[in-house]
Design a protein around this motif. Structure first.
Motif, PDB file in Angstrom:
ATOM      1  N   GLU A   1      62.737  77.176  24.116  1.00 35.88           N
ATOM      2  CA  GLU A   1      62.220  78.230  24.997  1.00 35.88           C
ATOM      3  C   GLU A   1      62.468  79.615  24.409  1.00 35.88           C
ATOM      4  OE1 GLU A   1      63.018  80.046  29.480  1.00 35.88           O
ATOM      5  OE2 GLU A   1      63.922  78.150  28.862  1.00 35.88           O
ATOM      6  N   HIS A   2      63.641  79.829  23.841  1.00 34.95           N
ATOM      7  CA  HIS A   2      63.991  81.144  23.305  1.00 34.95           C
ATOM      8  C   HIS A   2      63.817  81.218  21.791  1.00 34.95           C
ATOM      9  CE1 HIS A   2      65.631  82.413  27.183  1.00 34.95           C
ATOM     10  NE2 HIS A   2      66.246  81.243  27.253  1.00 34.95           N
ATOM     11  N   SER A   3      63.386  80.124  21.174  1.00 37.25           N
ATOM     12  CA  SER A   3      63.207  80.118  19.725  1.00 37.25           C
ATOM     13  C   SER A   3      62.120  81.108  19.324  1.00 37.25           C
ATOM     14  CB  SER A   3      62.827  78.713  19.243  1.00 37.25           C
ATOM     15  OG  SER A   3      62.651  78.696  17.841  1.00 37.25           O
ATOM     16  N   GLY A   4      62.408  81.922  18.319  1.00 35.38           N
ATOM     17  CA  GLY A   4      61.461  82.922  17.857  1.00 35.38           C
ATOM     18  C   GLY A   4      61.682  84.296  18.456  1.00 35.38           C
ATOM     19  N   LYS A   5      62.522  84.374  19.482  1.00 35.68           N
ATOM     20  CA  LYS A   5      62.804  85.670  20.090  1.00 35.68           C
ATOM     21  C   LYS A   5      63.855  86.422  19.276  1.00 35.68           C
ATOM     22  CE  LYS A   5      61.693  84.391  24.871  1.00 35.68           C
ATOM     23  NZ  LYS A   5      62.207  84.326  26.266  1.00 35.68           N
TER      24      LYS A   5
ATOM     25  N   ARG B   1      72.852  79.969  10.655  1.00 42.23           N
ATOM     26  CA  ARG B   1      71.680  79.099  10.546  1.00 42.23           C
ATOM     27  C   ARG B   1      71.862  78.205   9.326  1.00 42.23           C
ATOM     28  NH1 ARG B   1      66.631  82.475  10.685  1.00 42.23           N
ATOM     29  NH2 ARG B   1      67.218  82.522  12.896  1.00 42.23           N
TER      30      ARG B   1
ATOM     31  N   THR C   1      67.081  90.670  14.858  1.00 42.76           N
ATOM     32  CA  THR C   1      67.317  89.353  14.264  1.00 42.76           C
ATOM     33  C   THR C   1      66.712  88.279  15.160  1.00 42.76           C
ATOM     34  OG1 THR C   1      69.389  90.110  13.275  1.00 42.76           O
ATOM     35  CG2 THR C   1      69.064  87.736  13.463  1.00 42.76           C
ATOM     36  N   ASP C   2      65.887  87.414  14.586  1.00 37.15           N
ATOM     37  CA  ASP C   2      65.264  86.362  15.381  1.00 37.15           C
ATOM     38  C   ASP C   2      66.176  85.148  15.447  1.00 37.15           C
ATOM     39  OD1 ASP C   2      64.724  85.892  12.564  1.00 37.15           O
ATOM     40  OD2 ASP C   2      63.521  84.192  13.242  1.00 37.15           O
ATOM     41  N   ILE C   3      66.073  84.417  16.533  1.00 36.68           N
ATOM     42  CA  ILE C   3      66.855  83.198  16.697  1.00 36.68           C
ATOM     43  C   ILE C   3      65.906  82.011  16.703  1.00 36.68           C
ATOM     44  CG2 ILE C   3      68.730  84.321  17.938  1.00 36.68           C
ATOM     45  CD1 ILE C   3      67.531  83.269  20.528  1.00 36.68           C
ATOM     46  N   ARG C   4      66.400  80.884  16.200  1.00 40.79           N
ATOM     47  CA  ARG C   4      65.593  79.676  16.112  1.00 40.79           C
ATOM     48  C   ARG C   4      66.377  78.491  16.647  1.00 40.79           C
ATOM     49  NH1 ARG C   4      63.457  80.381   9.841  1.00 40.79           N
ATOM     50  NH2 ARG C   4      62.616  82.501  10.071  1.00 40.79           N
ATOM     51  N   PHE C   5      65.651  77.432  16.909  1.00 40.46           N
ATOM     52  CA  PHE C   5      66.291  76.222  17.420  1.00 40.46           C
ATOM     53  C   PHE C   5      67.284  75.692  16.387  1.00 40.46           C
ATOM     54  CE2 PHE C   5      66.542  71.599  17.862  1.00 40.46           C
ATOM     55  CZ  PHE C   5      66.883  71.498  19.204  1.00 40.46           C
TER      56      PHE C   5
ATOM     57  N   ASP D   1      70.186  77.238  15.747  1.00 34.44           N
ATOM     58  CA  ASP D   1      71.098  78.307  15.339  1.00 34.44           C
ATOM     59  C   ASP D   1      72.407  78.213  16.121  1.00 34.44           C
ATOM     60  OD1 ASP D   1      69.207  79.214  13.634  1.00 34.44           O
ATOM     61  OD2 ASP D   1      68.724  81.049  14.728  1.00 34.44           O
TER      62      ASP D   1
END
Length: 249
Positions: A1-5, A25, A36-40, A42
């Motif tokens: 849901e928050h991946s890419g934010k 990561r 900084t972007d966050i991904r699934f 992390d």
């Protein structure tokens, strides 16, 4: 849901005194900033009250891992056992026996477990930081003590006349020149990152203290990736070289 934010997009979630301190990561720490972007997958290191941290973890869909006084030793024991069993396996090719050795097997098992844990802090169960630091320092000091006890008397007996000066000179050159050349070849010829090249050169020297120093100075465990490969290759080559030396004698 928050991946890419981006981190800035999570300000409404990280309330109640919670702040982001670091982002990892694939086991590597990334520069942390508002964009900084966050991904699934992390790993986000947060500080704040326990209740607020639990709320943030729930909203982010992750699992919270709090500092603990407990240490899970089952995974540690299994990793050591697997490394030991791998180390005693001997494969004979054209009459030449090949084996990692128990010490190399256990070290490689530890490197792999450390890497998987850096990617997923839940792997291996809870480990108290003080206990981990004690085991690391105790193991290293014990290794050095046992090695010194085994070879110290022989070295002293062999030192006579000007032998010590030749030994010191040859030992210094043999210890410093090969890893330096390997490091330079890695970054100049193959275009490797300096930390990765340094990790490979350290593995070629079978120097676990060197690997620990690199990871501490770089604040990253990426040097552990090439370490076991170079460690295994040089161990095999050393065995082959020793075998041919015995034949020539």
């Amino acid at each position: 849901e928050h991946s890419g934010k981006m981190i800035a997009d999570l300000n409404h979630i990280m309330a109640g005194g919670v702040s982001a301190q670091a982002l990892f990561r694939g086991g590597n720490e990334l520069p942390l900033g508002p964009k900084t972007d966050i991904r699934f997958g992390d790993v986000l290191r947060l500080t704040g009250p326990d209740a607020a941290l639990s709320s943030v973890a729930k909203q982010l869909g992750g699992h919270i891992i709090l500092p603990t006084m407990k240490s899970e030793v089952l995974y540690l024991a299994l990793a050591m056992l697997i490394g030991y069993l791998v180390g005693i396996i001997t494969i004979t090719i054209s009459g030449i026996p090949f084996a990692f050795g128990t010490s190399a097997g256990v070290i490689m098992a530890g490197v792999f477990v450390s890497y998987f844990r850096s990617c997923n802090p839940e792997f291996g169960g809870p480990v108290h930081e003080g206990a981990r630091s004690f085991l690391q320092d105790f193991g290293l000091n014990t290794f050095v003590a046992v090695l010194s006890a085994n070879v110290g008397s022989k070295v002293i007996a062999a030192l006579g006349g000007d032998t010590i000066f030749w030994l010191a000179g040859i030992g210094t050159v043999a210890a410093l020149l090969p890893p330096l050349i390997a490091f330079l070849v890695g970054i100049k010829v193959f275009g490797l990152n300096s930390v990765i090249s340094d990790g490979a050169a350290t593995g070629a020297r079978n120097s676990t203290p060197g690997l620990n120093a690199i990871m501490e100075e770089s604040n990253s465990s990426i040097a552990a990736v090439p370490y076991p490969v170079a460690y295994a290759l040089t161990t095999v080559l050393a065995l082959i070289g020793g075998y041919f030396s015995m034949i020539l004698q």
